[in-house]
Design a protein around this motif. Structure first.
Motif, short mmCIF file in Angstrom:
data_model
loop_
_atom_site.label_atom_id
_atom_site.label_comp_id
_atom_site.label_asym_id
_atom_site.label_seq_id
_atom_site.Cartn_x
_atom_site.Cartn_y
_atom_site.Cartn_z
N UNK A 14 60.57 37.23 34.15
CA UNK A 14 59.46 37.09 35.09
C UNK A 14 58.44 36.14 34.49
N UNK A 15 57.82 35.37 35.34
CA UNK A 15 56.82 34.41 34.88
C UNK A 15 55.48 34.68 35.54
N UNK A 16 54.44 34.40 34.81
CA UNK A 16 53.09 34.36 35.38
C UNK A 16 52.72 32.89 35.48
N UNK A 17 52.12 32.50 36.59
CA UNK A 17 51.81 31.10 36.82
C UNK A 17 50.32 30.92 37.10
N UNK A 18 49.77 29.76 36.72
CA UNK A 18 48.35 29.50 36.97
C UNK A 18 48.13 29.01 38.39
N UNK A 19 46.99 29.39 38.94
CA UNK A 19 46.58 28.93 40.27
C UNK A 19 45.07 28.95 40.36
N UNK A 20 44.54 28.23 41.36
CA UNK A 20 43.09 28.14 41.53
C UNK A 20 42.62 29.09 42.63
N UNK A 21 41.62 29.88 42.31
CA UNK A 21 41.03 30.80 43.27
C UNK A 21 40.18 30.00 44.26
N UNK A 22 40.56 30.02 45.54
CA UNK A 22 39.85 29.21 46.53
C UNK A 22 38.96 30.03 47.45
N UNK A 23 39.20 31.34 47.56
CA UNK A 23 38.31 32.19 48.35
C UNK A 23 38.48 33.64 47.91
N UNK A 24 37.42 34.42 48.16
CA UNK A 24 37.43 35.84 47.80
C UNK A 24 37.10 36.65 49.04
N UNK A 25 37.90 37.69 49.25
CA UNK A 25 37.67 38.64 50.33
C UNK A 25 36.92 39.82 49.73
N UNK A 26 35.61 39.92 49.98
CA UNK A 26 34.85 40.99 49.34
C UNK A 26 35.27 42.37 49.82
N UNK A 35 41.85 37.75 46.88
CA UNK A 35 41.45 36.36 47.06
C UNK A 35 42.65 35.50 47.37
N UNK A 36 42.36 34.32 47.91
CA UNK A 36 43.41 33.33 48.15
C UNK A 36 43.48 32.41 46.94
N UNK A 53 35.54 39.54 37.06
CA UNK A 53 34.66 38.41 36.75
C UNK A 53 35.07 37.12 37.45
N UNK A 54 36.21 37.11 38.13
CA UNK A 54 36.73 35.89 38.76
C UNK A 54 35.80 35.39 39.86
N UNK A 55 35.62 34.07 39.89
CA UNK A 55 34.79 33.40 40.88
C UNK A 55 35.58 32.26 41.51
N UNK A 56 35.20 31.87 42.71
CA UNK A 56 35.86 30.75 43.40
C UNK A 56 35.82 29.53 42.48
#
Length: 87
Positions: A14-26, A35-36, A53-56
């Motif tokens: 199994x792999x974990x991959x990096x991605x960019x957080x573009x939106x958060x559903x509070x 989040x997306x 602690x993650x932010x867009x």
């Protein structure tokens, strides 16, 4: 006497991959916050329960739909390059 297997055992990875957080559903409960995340332009909804602690705009390491950690931008780029097949 031990019997041999009829078919060889397969090893899965199994792999974990990096991605960019573009939106958060509070959500009032941080364990349900989602989040997306963009993976090379493909958006997936991801659980943010482990990364309060993650932010867009943050780079996240994601496995099985769960963000595991917030990555430094340079580390995320190195991981993307390592996963890119050679020509």
């Amino acid at each position: 006497m031990a019997r041999e297997r009829a078919t060889p055992r397969r090893t899965a990875m199994c792999l974990a991959v990096p991605g960019e957080l573009v939106s958060i559903e509070p959500h009032p409960d941080p364990l349900w916050r989602q989040g997306d995340v963009s993976f090379a332009g493909v958006l997936r909804q991801v659980s943010l329960a482990c990364v309060p602690e993650a932010r867009v705009g943050d780079q996240l390491l994601v496995h099985a739909g769960i963000a595991l950690t917030v990555l430094d931008h340079d580390d995320a780029e190195l991981m993307r390059q390592a996963a890119t097949p050679y020509p």
